[in-house]
Design a protein around this motif. Structure first.
Motif, PDB file in Angstrom:
ATOM      1  N   GLU A 122      77.049  45.142  34.794  1.00  0.00           N
ATOM      2  CA  GLU A 122      77.620  44.251  33.780  1.00  0.00           C
ATOM      3  C   GLU A 122      77.415  44.800  32.373  1.00  0.00           C
ATOM      4  OE1 GLU A 122      76.543  40.116  34.457  1.00  0.00           O
ATOM      5  OE2 GLU A 122      76.235  40.586  36.564  1.00  0.00           O
ATOM      6  N   GLN A 124      74.635  46.026  31.115  1.00  0.00           N
ATOM      7  CA  GLN A 124      73.266  45.923  30.614  1.00  0.00           C
ATOM      8  C   GLN A 124      72.579  47.280  30.642  1.00  0.00           C
ATOM      9  OE1 GLN A 124      74.347  44.864  33.576  1.00  0.00           O
ATOM     10  NE2 GLN A 124      72.726  44.650  35.089  1.00  0.00           N
ATOM     11  N   TRP A 146      70.529  42.903  27.477  1.00  0.00           N
ATOM     12  CA  TRP A 146      71.840  42.284  27.539  1.00  0.00           C
ATOM     13  C   TRP A 146      72.379  42.247  26.110  1.00  0.00           C
ATOM     14  CZ3 TRP A 146      73.426  41.297  32.436  1.00  0.00           C
ATOM     15  CH2 TRP A 146      72.435  41.207  33.425  1.00  0.00           C
ATOM     16  N   PRO A 191      70.371  37.803  35.913  1.00  0.00           N
ATOM     17  CA  PRO A 191      70.831  37.144  34.687  1.00  0.00           C
ATOM     18  C   PRO A 191      70.132  35.803  34.431  1.00  0.00           C
ATOM     19  CG  PRO A 191      72.708  37.949  35.938  1.00  0.00           C
ATOM     20  CD  PRO A 191      71.480  38.116  36.820  1.00  0.00           C
TER      21      PRO A 191
END
Length: 195
Positions: A122, A124, A146, A191
């Motif tokens: 994602e 990160q 993040w 997350p």
């Protein structure tokens, strides 16, 4: 929007479920109160948002180790002063060079540490490091960055005994931390641990 109490409960639930899944039969005790379970406390102030910290003793059949988790909003990192470079590690570090800034093992044990940087699915950023503090003490640390928050988890292969609690008063050491660095990174990348 979550309240601080709701964030704390989410972090407790997530950390507890992940640690018990990764370490079946683990006993988790808060390091401050010595009570069973995880307590989330305010972390260091990292800017306008609230940060959260947990520190626990993980006991498995081979012995006990120390696990810490910090979940915090990202803020601007310190920059070099006009007279020299950053000497303290930025919070959060975004590169391996920043990760080691101000390290207690630099330059005493430069060959006993390693750090890798990767990018998760994602987007990160994941810094994963092994730091051998001395001949017996080993620390695994993973920082996941993040867009607006970060998670920093550490797992050490030692625990300083609780005096009058039946533990030796000195540190006791496991051969290695109780999870692999890859397992620790998988835990940190959840997350649900972000703020």
């Amino acid at each position: 929007m979550e309240t601080p109490a709701q964030v704390k409960q989410r972090l407790v639930n997530t950390l507890t479920s992940q640690l018990t899944a990764l370490l079946p039969g683990v006993q988790i005790n808060d390091r401050t109160t010595k009570q069973a379970g995880i307590t989330i406390r305010p972390g260091q102030d990292n800017g306008p948002g609230q940060s959260y910290h947990a520190s626990v003793r993980l006991t498995t059949s081979p012995g006990s180790g120390t696990f810490d988790a910090l979940s915090a909003p990202r803020s601007e990192s310190p920059t070099a002063s006009p007279t020299g470079p950053v000497t303290d590690r930025p919070q959060p570090p975004t590169t391996c060079e920043q990760f080691w800034a101000g390290s207690q093992t630099a330059p005493a044990h430069p060959d006993d540490r390693q750090c890798t940087v990767s990018v998760g699915p994602e987007g990160q950023i994941v810094l994963a490091a092994i730091d051998k503090l001395d001949t017996q003490a080993v620390r695994y640390e993973v920082v996941v960055l993040w867009a607006h928050s970060y998670v920093d988890v550490t797992l050490e292969n030692y625990f300083e005994g609780w005096v009058n609690e039946g533990d030796p008063p000195n540190q006791t050491f496991l051969p290695t931390p109780q999870l692999t660095l890859t397992q620790l990174a998988t835990l940190a990348e959840n997350p649900a641990l972000g703020v």
